[in-house]
Design an enzyme around this catalytic site. Structure first.
Site, mmCIF file in Angstrom:
data_model
loop_
_atom_site.group_PDB
_atom_site.id
_atom_site.type_symbol
_atom_site.label_atom_id
_atom_site.label_comp_id
_atom_site.label_asym_id
_atom_site.label_seq_id
_atom_site.Cartn_x
_atom_site.Cartn_y
_atom_site.Cartn_z
ATOM 1 N N GLU A 141 9.616 1.407 10.452
ATOM 2 C CA GLU A 141 10.569 2.469 10.151
ATOM 3 C C GLU A 141 9.833 3.777 10.390
ATOM 4 O O GLU A 141 9.052 4.218 9.550
ATOM 5 C CB GLU A 141 11.044 2.350 8.710
ATOM 6 N N GLU A 175 10.030 16.038 14.948
ATOM 7 C CA GLU A 175 10.665 16.277 13.643
ATOM 8 C C GLU A 175 9.837 17.292 12.854
ATOM 9 O O GLU A 175 8.629 17.159 12.726
ATOM 10 C CB GLU A 175 10.845 14.984 12.868
ATOM 11 N N LYS A 209 0.855 -1.187 0.000
ATOM 12 C CA LYS A 209 0.000 0.000 0.000
ATOM 13 C C LYS A 209 0.888 1.234 0.000
ATOM 14 O O LYS A 209 1.397 1.666 1.044
ATOM 15 C CB LYS A 209 -0.913 0.034 1.228
ATOM 16 N N CYS A 255 13.379 10.895 7.014
ATOM 17 C CA CYS A 255 13.382 10.506 8.424
ATOM 18 C C CYS A 255 14.757 10.660 9.045
ATOM 19 O O CYS A 255 14.873 10.662 10.269
ATOM 20 C CB CYS A 255 12.923 9.069 8.549
HETATM 21 N N1 LIG Z 1 12.176 5.387 9.364
HETATM 22 C C1 LIG Z 1 12.111 5.531 8.074
HETATM 23 O O1 LIG Z 1 12.780 4.832 7.275
HETATM 24 C C2 LIG Z 1 11.226 6.578 7.514
HETATM 25 C C3 LIG Z 1 10.284 7.209 8.293
HETATM 26 N N2 LIG Z 1 9.512 8.206 7.769
HETATM 27 C C4 LIG Z 1 8.575 8.909 8.633
HETATM 28 O O2 LIG Z 1 7.294 9.030 8.006
HETATM 29 C C5 LIG Z 1 6.708 10.276 8.395
HETATM 30 C C6 LIG Z 1 6.349 11.070 7.168
HETATM 31 O O3 LIG Z 1 5.614 10.249 6.272
HETATM 32 P P1 LIG Z 1 4.031 10.357 6.210
HETATM 33 O O4 LIG Z 1 3.614 9.743 4.899
HETATM 34 O O5 LIG Z 1 3.608 11.734 6.533
HETATM 35 O O6 LIG Z 1 3.587 9.397 7.398
HETATM 36 P P2 LIG Z 1 2.136 8.804 7.680
HETATM 37 O O7 LIG Z 1 2.299 7.908 8.845
HETATM 38 O O8 LIG Z 1 1.119 9.875 7.704
HETATM 39 O O9 LIG Z 1 1.812 7.903 6.375
HETATM 40 C C7 LIG Z 1 2.662 6.821 6.054
HETATM 41 C C8 LIG Z 1 1.844 5.722 5.375
HETATM 42 O O10 LIG Z 1 0.884 5.245 6.284
HETATM 43 C C9 LIG Z 1 -0.385 5.209 5.676
HETATM 44 N N3 LIG Z 1 -1.400 5.339 6.711
HETATM 45 C C10 LIG Z 1 -1.838 6.450 7.322
HETATM 46 N N4 LIG Z 1 -2.754 6.140 8.246
HETATM 47 C C11 LIG Z 1 -2.893 4.785 8.228
HETATM 48 C C12 LIG Z 1 -3.684 3.841 8.931
HETATM 49 N N5 LIG Z 1 -4.531 4.240 9.884
HETATM 50 N N6 LIG Z 1 -3.552 2.527 8.644
HETATM 51 C C13 LIG Z 1 -2.679 2.119 7.692
HETATM 52 N N7 LIG Z 1 -1.897 2.952 6.978
HETATM 53 C C14 LIG Z 1 -2.017 4.270 7.250
HETATM 54 C C15 LIG Z 1 -0.358 6.364 4.689
HETATM 55 O O11 LIG Z 1 -1.318 6.160 3.666
HETATM 56 C C16 LIG Z 1 1.065 6.241 4.165
HETATM 57 O O12 LIG Z 1 1.106 5.265 3.130
HETATM 58 C C17 LIG Z 1 7.741 10.986 9.216
HETATM 59 O O13 LIG Z 1 7.504 10.809 10.573
HETATM 60 C C18 LIG Z 1 9.032 10.313 8.833
HETATM 61 O O14 LIG Z 1 10.021 10.405 9.816
HETATM 62 C C19 LIG Z 1 9.606 8.601 6.449
HETATM 63 C C20 LIG Z 1 10.528 7.980 5.641
HETATM 64 C C21 LIG Z 1 11.400 6.929 6.121
HETATM 65 O O1 LIG Z 2 12.368 7.658 3.059
HETATM 66 C C1 LIG Z 2 13.333 8.073 3.744
HETATM 67 O O2 LIG Z 2 13.332 9.065 4.447
HETATM 68 C C2 LIG Z 2 14.546 7.211 3.700
HETATM 69 O O3 LIG Z 2 14.380 6.098 4.542
HETATM 70 C C3 LIG Z 2 15.777 7.937 4.132
HETATM 71 S S1 LIG Z 2 17.098 7.382 3.198
HETATM 72 O O4 LIG Z 2 17.139 5.885 3.249
HETATM 73 O O5 LIG Z 2 16.836 7.847 1.793
HETATM 74 O O6 LIG Z 2 18.292 7.963 3.775
#
Ligand SMILES: NC(=O)C1=CN([C@@H]2O[C@H](COP(=O)(O)OP(=O)(O)OC[C@H]3O[C@@H](n4cnc5c(N)ncnc54)[C@H](O)[C@@H]3O)[C@@H](O)[C@H]2O)C=CC1
Ligand SMILES: O=C(O)[C@H](O)CS(=O)(=O)O
Length: 507
Positions: free
Chosen positions: A276, A407, A201, A310
């Site tokens: 993640e 963040e 998804k 992230c």
């Molecule tokens: N640790 C990592 O590798 C990464 C972490 N992030 C984190 O993601 C966040 C930013 O991304 P966003 O898309 O805004 O996060 P988000 O949590 O709002 O959405 C992420 C995914 O979850 C889905 N989603 C939302 N509510 C849901 C539910 N109730 N049930 C199932 N799926 C649901 C969304 O459709 C999307 O596909 C930041 O906190 C960032 O740090 C982003 C990239 C990499």
């Molecule tokens: O989606 C992201 O933020 C990535 O996990 C960070 S990275 O792997 O591109 O550094």
């Protein structure tokens, strides 16, 4: 063994987690409203069969059962790029059944056979990295060069696990009794590489890249049903995946809040979970740092994808002796960055993903200013409008400000000040997050001390860009569970089976 896996997360990230079948059908459509540049890009992608707008279930591209669609926007100009299927519970349950059925054959192939498919997919992605990069820029906004780089980086995970799958070894355990032999098997692994089948998804904000990747993976010979893609009502889809006993593993990339929800839901059927989640990266700069190295590294980690990763530095913690010098030098470099449409040559800062992201930045800055922070550079929406925001540096930031606690996920560099090494570590570790951290120092002994003391899963020493498929990626504390990439990434998808062969002394 129930095989299906669920992946939730950003569009292009999906490439890092799985491999995605097709009936070549002329892809219909595009909105008549998008601008000339994006139009020409989108038209080219469309005519090349790259712009998929339907879900993928059992190897067939299908509309949502009720015909509903959702709009995908170009964040650079707000225009509609595509209308994609808006799916829910029924489609998700059918995708789960497809994955479950496909598992019976896919998991029976040898690792070498699966590896060949994945290698072919890797080759196709690399051959089409321009198109995939254009899709990322179209739907997410990042500069094209950065987007193409992300495709290559993501594809490297497929290449890596195609190889790694062939090295899933077991163990022979020296028996405590002469009449038995003990051994351990490891079964199933990163996603398709080791025999899993998947339901993906992607984010509803950036589904096109994941769909295009699925197109290519089907061309690579991955059988129908092995990879399924559904998008639409996020919580409906998520709840269906969480509830199904046929889904044995959830891997989620996204906010800590949603991650906690999914983790709680997974308990119902005792699913394996990889998370993640959010970060709050400290970037510590000591007086003895090489200033040029510190500036370069901090710029890279802070402003990549306009601060929307992230692992972006979220707090820049500078020792008092170099604070003013660093602030001035950093500001001189940051103000030279070009903000604009990711398709424009020279642009290094694209738009934020949506209006909500901009409002989050504004609220964090308002809070910081109300508690004494000062704007050194930027601090307001860019004159380009839309969701463009000026690269921003604020000084005199304190740990109690919102921008230090959570963040910002945007192009804002908060500068905090410290005196001693111990103080720097305490500031850095004072958060529920624990994903990435960075330290800049010329003192080798100090770099070891700090790296060991930081409560983070990823530590960059004198480097701001540390992510690679060969190293474990994941966090401590509330930044997640498990690791992506590296040999450690395999373990997240492996079931360990102990076999005891008894009665060995009989003929
Ligand atoms: N640790 C990592 O590798 C990464 C972490 N992030 C984190 O993601 C966040 C930013 O991304 P966003 O898309 O805004 O996060 P988000 O949590 O709002 O959405 C992420 C995914 O979850 C889905 N989603 C939302 N509510 C849901 C539910 N109730 N049930 C199932 N799926 C649901 C969304 O459709 C999307 O596909 C930041 O906190 C960032 O740090 C982003 C990239 C990499
Ligand atoms: O989606 C992201 O933020 C990535 O996990 C960070 S990275 O792997 O591109 O550094």
């Amino acid at each position: 063994m129930a095989p299906a896996r669920m992946f939730l997360g950003g569009g292009s990230r999906i490439l890092r987690l799985v491999s995605l079948p097709s009936q070549h059908r002329p892809v219909t459509f595009l909105s008549r409203q998008i601008s000339m540049e994006a139009q020409s890009v989108a038209d080219r992608l469309n005519s090349s069969g790259f712009l998929r707008t339907q879900g993928l279930i059992g190897g067939k591209w299908i509309d949502a059962y009720d015909g509903k669609t959702l709009k995908v926007h170009n964040p650079a100009n707000g225009e509609v790029i595509a209308n994609v299927s808006c799916m829910g519970v029924r489609e998700t349950n059918d995708a789960i059944v497809s994955a479950y059925d496909a598992f019976k054959s896919w998991s029976k192939l040898t690792a070498a056979e699966r590896s060949k498919c994945l290698r072919k997919w890797y080759d196709l992605i690399v051959a089409h990295k321009e198109e995939l990069g254009q899709l990322i820029t179209l739907e997410q906004g990042k500069p094209l060069k950065e987007a193409i780089g992300e495709v290559s980086y993501s594809a490297s995970f497929i290449e890596f696990f195609a190889e790694e799958a062939k090295r899933v070894y077991g163990d022979i355990i020296p028996s405590t009794l002469s009449d038995r032999r003990l051994f351990v098997l490891k079964q199933v692994g990163p996603a398709l590489a080791c025999g899993c089948t998947v339901v993906i998804k992607p984010s509803e904000l950036t589904p096109l890249t994941a769909l295009a990747a699925a197109e290519l993976s089907l061309q690579a010979g991955i059988p129908p049903g092995a990879v399924n893609v559904v998008m639409g009502n996020a919580s409906e889809i998520g709840d269906a995946l969480i509830a199904s006993p046929q889904v044995r593993k959830i891997t989620f990339t996204g906010s800590t809040a949603v991650g906690k929800k999914l983790m709680a839901g997974a308990a119902g059927t005792v699913k394996k979970v990889s998370l993640e989640l959010g970060g709050n990266a400290p970037c510590i700069i000591f007086d003895d740092a090489d200033l040029d190295v510190a500036i370069k590294g901090t710029l890279a980690t802070k402003f990549r994808n306009s601060g929307q990763t992230c692992v972006c530095a979220n707090r820049i913690i500078v020792q008092e002796g170099i604070y003013d010098k660093f602030a001035d030098a950093f500001s001189n470099i940051v103000q030279k960055m070009q903000v604009g449409d990711g398709f424009h040559e020279g642009v290094s800062q694209g738009p934020l993903i949506n209006e909500a992201a901009v409002q989050k930045v504004e609220s964090f800055l308002q809070d910081a200013k109300s508690k004494g922070a000062k704007i050194l550079l930027g601090g307001k929406r860019h004159s380009l409008g839309m969701t463009f925001y000026e690269p921003t540096i604020i000084t005199d930031v304190k740990s109690e400000m919102l921008i230090s606690r959570e963040e910002v996920f945007g192009p804002v560099a908060p500068l905090l000040r410290f005196k001693t090494e111990e103080e720097a570590i305490n500031i850095a570790n004072d958060t529920n997050a624990g994903l990435a951290a960075y330290v800049f120092t010329s003192n080798m002994q100090r770099s070891w001390r700090i790296a060991e003391a930081l409560e983070y899963g990823i530590v960059g020493v004198n480097e701001g860009l540390v992510s690679t498929e060969v190293a474990p990626f994941g966090g401590f504390k509330q930044s997640g569970l498990g690791r992506e990439g590296s040999k450690y990434g395999m373990d997240e998808y492996l079931e360990i089976k102990y076999v005891c062969l008894g009665n060995m002394n009989s003929n």
